[in-house]
Motif scaffolding. Structure first.
Motif, PDB file in Angstrom:
ATOM      1  N   VAL A 180      -9.603  15.046  16.807  1.00 53.83           N
ATOM      2  CA  VAL A 180      -8.945  15.968  15.881  1.00 53.83           C
ATOM      3  C   VAL A 180      -9.684  16.011  14.551  1.00 53.83           C
ATOM      4  CG1 VAL A 180      -6.829  16.407  14.568  1.00 53.83           C
ATOM      5  CG2 VAL A 180      -6.684  15.645  16.946  1.00 53.83           C
ATOM      6  N   ASP A 181     -10.109  14.829  14.082  1.00 50.54           N
ATOM      7  CA  ASP A 181     -10.759  14.743  12.770  1.00 50.54           C
ATOM      8  C   ASP A 181     -11.742  13.586  12.795  1.00 50.54           C
ATOM      9  OD1 ASP A 181      -9.493  14.522   9.304  1.00 50.54           O
ATOM     10  OD2 ASP A 181     -11.518  14.509  10.109  1.00 50.54           O
ATOM     11  N   GLN A 191      -9.700  10.474  14.240  1.00 43.76           N
ATOM     12  CA  GLN A 191      -8.367  10.667  14.805  1.00 43.76           C
ATOM     13  C   GLN A 191      -8.496  11.359  16.154  1.00 43.76           C
ATOM     14  OE1 GLN A 191      -5.665  12.904  12.326  1.00 43.76           O
ATOM     15  NE2 GLN A 191      -4.247  13.315  14.011  1.00 43.76           N
ATOM     16  N   ARG A 228      -2.351  16.106   7.737  1.00 44.07           N
ATOM     17  CA  ARG A 228      -1.962  14.990   8.593  1.00 44.07           C
ATOM     18  C   ARG A 228      -2.700  13.690   8.266  1.00 44.07           C
ATOM     19  NH1 ARG A 228      -2.376  17.735  14.474  1.00 44.07           N
ATOM     20  NH2 ARG A 228      -4.429  18.232  13.659  1.00 44.07           N
ATOM     21  N   GLN A 229      -3.874  13.761   7.672  1.00 35.23           N
ATOM     22  CA  GLN A 229      -4.624  12.548   7.375  1.00 35.23           C
ATOM     23  C   GLN A 229      -3.917  11.766   6.277  1.00 35.23           C
ATOM     24  OE1 GLN A 229      -8.631  11.777   4.919  1.00 35.23           O
ATOM     25  NE2 GLN A 229      -8.967  12.973   6.740  1.00 35.23           N
ATOM     26  N   PHE A 264      -4.511   6.565   1.364  1.00 35.10           N
ATOM     27  CA  PHE A 264      -3.915   5.325   0.889  1.00 35.10           C
ATOM     28  C   PHE A 264      -4.314   5.038  -0.558  1.00 35.10           C
ATOM     29  CE2 PHE A 264      -2.022   3.031   4.463  1.00 35.10           C
ATOM     30  CZ  PHE A 264      -2.494   3.745   5.550  1.00 35.10           C
ATOM     31  N   GLY A 265      -3.411   4.329  -1.263  1.00 32.70           N
ATOM     32  CA  GLY A 265      -3.803   3.689  -2.502  1.00 32.70           C
ATOM     33  C   GLY A 265      -4.582   2.425  -2.176  1.00 32.70           C
ATOM     34  N   SER A 266      -5.082   1.766  -3.217  1.00 34.33           N
ATOM     35  CA  SER A 266      -5.913   0.577  -3.000  1.00 34.33           C
ATOM     36  C   SER A 266      -5.086  -0.691  -2.797  1.00 34.33           C
ATOM     37  CB  SER A 266      -6.873   0.383  -4.176  1.00 34.33           C
ATOM     38  OG  SER A 266      -6.138   0.303  -5.389  1.00 34.33           O
ATOM     39  N   GLY A 267      -3.753  -0.596  -3.002  1.00 30.10           N
ATOM     40  CA  GLY A 267      -2.887  -1.743  -2.755  1.00 30.10           C
ATOM     41  C   GLY A 267      -2.611  -2.555  -4.003  1.00 30.10           C
ATOM     42  N   GLY A 319      -7.702   0.381   0.112  1.00 34.43           N
ATOM     43  CA  GLY A 319      -6.818   0.848   1.167  1.00 34.43           C
ATOM     44  C   GLY A 319      -7.614   1.320   2.374  1.00 34.43           C
ATOM     45  N   PRO A 320      -6.962   1.428   3.529  1.00 30.92           N
ATOM     46  CA  PRO A 320      -7.654   1.922   4.722  1.00 30.92           C
ATOM     47  C   PRO A 320      -8.173   3.352   4.519  1.00 30.92           C
ATOM     48  CG  PRO A 320      -5.560   0.905   5.309  1.00 30.92           C
ATOM     49  CD  PRO A 320      -5.564   1.048   3.824  1.00 30.92           C
ATOM     50  N   GLN A 367     -11.160  -0.650   6.469  1.00 33.07           N
ATOM     51  CA  GLN A 367     -10.574  -1.183   5.243  1.00 33.07           C
ATOM     52  C   GLN A 367     -11.534  -2.207   4.625  1.00 33.07           C
ATOM     53  OE1 GLN A 367      -6.757  -3.232   5.494  1.00 33.07           O
ATOM     54  NE2 GLN A 367      -6.284  -2.714   3.373  1.00 33.07           N
ATOM     55  N   LEU A 410       0.840  -1.192   0.000  1.00 37.88           N
ATOM     56  CA  LEU A 410       0.000   0.000   0.000  1.00 37.88           C
ATOM     57  C   LEU A 410       0.875   1.240   0.000  1.00 37.88           C
ATOM     58  CD1 LEU A 410      -2.267  -1.236   2.893  1.00 37.88           C
ATOM     59  CD2 LEU A 410      -3.179  -0.716   0.649  1.00 37.88           C
ATOM     60  N   LEU A 428      -9.271  -1.108  11.540  1.00 30.14           N
ATOM     61  CA  LEU A 428      -7.878  -1.026  11.969  1.00 30.14           C
ATOM     62  C   LEU A 428      -7.688   0.137  12.926  1.00 30.14           C
ATOM     63  CD1 LEU A 428      -6.313  -1.453   8.426  1.00 30.14           C
ATOM     64  CD2 LEU A 428      -6.044  -3.092  10.286  1.00 30.14           C
ATOM     65  N   SER A 451     -14.357  13.777  10.282  1.00 30.33           N
ATOM     66  CA  SER A 451     -15.132  14.206   9.124  1.00 30.33           C
ATOM     67  C   SER A 451     -15.664  13.039   8.293  1.00 30.33           C
ATOM     68  CB  SER A 451     -14.293  15.135   8.239  1.00 30.33           C
ATOM     69  OG  SER A 451     -13.101  14.480   7.826  1.00 30.33           O
ATOM     70  N   GLN A 452     -15.031  11.878   8.344  1.00 28.61           N
ATOM     71  CA  GLN A 452     -15.489  10.742   7.544  1.00 28.61           C
ATOM     72  C   GLN A 452     -16.166   9.669   8.400  1.00 28.61           C
ATOM     73  OE1 GLN A 452     -13.122   9.914   3.813  1.00 28.61           O
ATOM     74  NE2 GLN A 452     -11.448  10.567   5.128  1.00 28.61           N
ATOM     75  N   TYR A 485      -9.404   3.243  11.359  1.00 26.36           N
ATOM     76  CA  TYR A 485      -9.576   3.153   9.908  1.00 26.36           C
ATOM     77  C   TYR A 485     -10.560   2.025   9.573  1.00 26.36           C
ATOM     78  CZ  TYR A 485      -5.317   5.926   9.041  1.00 26.36           C
ATOM     79  OH  TYR A 485      -4.376   6.923   8.973  1.00 26.36           O
ATOM     80  N   LEU A 487      -9.588   6.633   6.772  1.00 24.02           N
ATOM     81  CA  LEU A 487      -9.660   7.168   8.129  1.00 24.02           C
ATOM     82  C   LEU A 487     -11.098   7.434   8.537  1.00 24.02           C
ATOM     83  CD1 LEU A 487      -8.037   8.288  10.599  1.00 24.02           C
ATOM     84  CD2 LEU A 487      -8.308  10.547   9.543  1.00 24.02           C
TER      85      LEU A 487
END
Lengths: 110, 115
Positions: free
Chosen positions: B55-56, B48, A96-97, A100-103, B42-43, B37, A88, B91, B58-59, B35, B45
């Motif tokens: 902190v965050d 946080q 800061r967030q 990721f790619g999808s792997g 990918g994971p 997944q 990944l 995760l 939003s999702q 997270y 977020l």
């Protein structure tokens, strides 16, 4: 369009081959670039961590960042069956967030 | 150094039921992340924490998901009621501080299946 694009593979190579894994991104604010390795039913494990453009080498692994092209790569030399995993890419900027790619699923055949 | 601990490893529930996941970060890590997944992705977020403050988020689907980090150490993530699309691996990760140059370390996750 996704912020980070990664070829999902699967990629299958013979033992000893050089492997090239790649990601492209669209957000020019990304400054920190990472590669994680994820074995089946395990969490992602940090492999490489780079800041801005350039190369970084760690043993058989080399991470490359080209910010002008918005393109990052991970090279694995002398690949081993134990390198078989999903790789990944991840990146972040000032927000800061991690994004990721999808792997890419890699299999190294003995 | 002990890694990020998560439990349970697996959970199977029916839709509309509730479920909770637990995470214990690496000792001394102030920042904790949850997270989601989904298979083949990918994971992503969800939330946080910095110490025990958010902190965050939003999702985070706040109509059904909630998370807390009491005392700035352990954290729980809850889903109530669960939907089929919540089937995923959840995760937990932690880092020393929530700065971009601090790498995140992940636990092995909780694999959730919704029937």
């Amino acid at each position: 369009q996704k912020e980070v694009e990664q070829d999902p593979g699967p990629l299958s190579v013979p033992e000893g081959a050089i492997v090239s894994l790649n990601c492209t991104y669209s957000n020019s604010a990304f400054q920190y670039f990472m590669w994680y390795r994820q074995y089946s039913r395990k969490g992602p494990e940090l492999l490489m961590y780079t800041y801005s453009s350039g190369n970084k080498e760690d043993g058989r692994f080399t991470a490359q960042v080209d910010k002008s092209s918005k393109y990052i790569s991970l090279f694995i030399r002398d690949s081993q069956p134990s390198d078989s995993a999903t790789y990944l890419c991840a990146m972040t900027g000032s927000a800061r967030q991690l994004t990721f790619g999808s792997g890419t699923q890699l299999t190294v055949l003995p | 150094e002990a890694g990020v601990a998560q439990s349970p490893r697996y959970k199977i529930i029916e839709k509309r039921q509730s479920v909770a996941f637990w995470c214990n970060p690496i000792s001394g890590h102030a920042t904790l992340y949850w997270y989601q997944q989904i298979l083949g992705q990918g994971p992503k977020l969800l939330i946080q924490f910095q110490n025990n403050g958010v902190v965050d988020d939003s999702q985070l689907p706040k109509d059904r998901f909630s998370a807390e980090r009491l005392k700035g150490v352990d954290s729980t993530l809850k889903i109530q009621p669960a939907k089929l699309e919540d089937s995923a691996v959840y995760l937990c990760a932690s880092s020393l501080e929530g700065h971009s140059n601090q790498p995140q370390h992940f636990g092995d996750g909780t694999r959730l299946s919704i029937l």
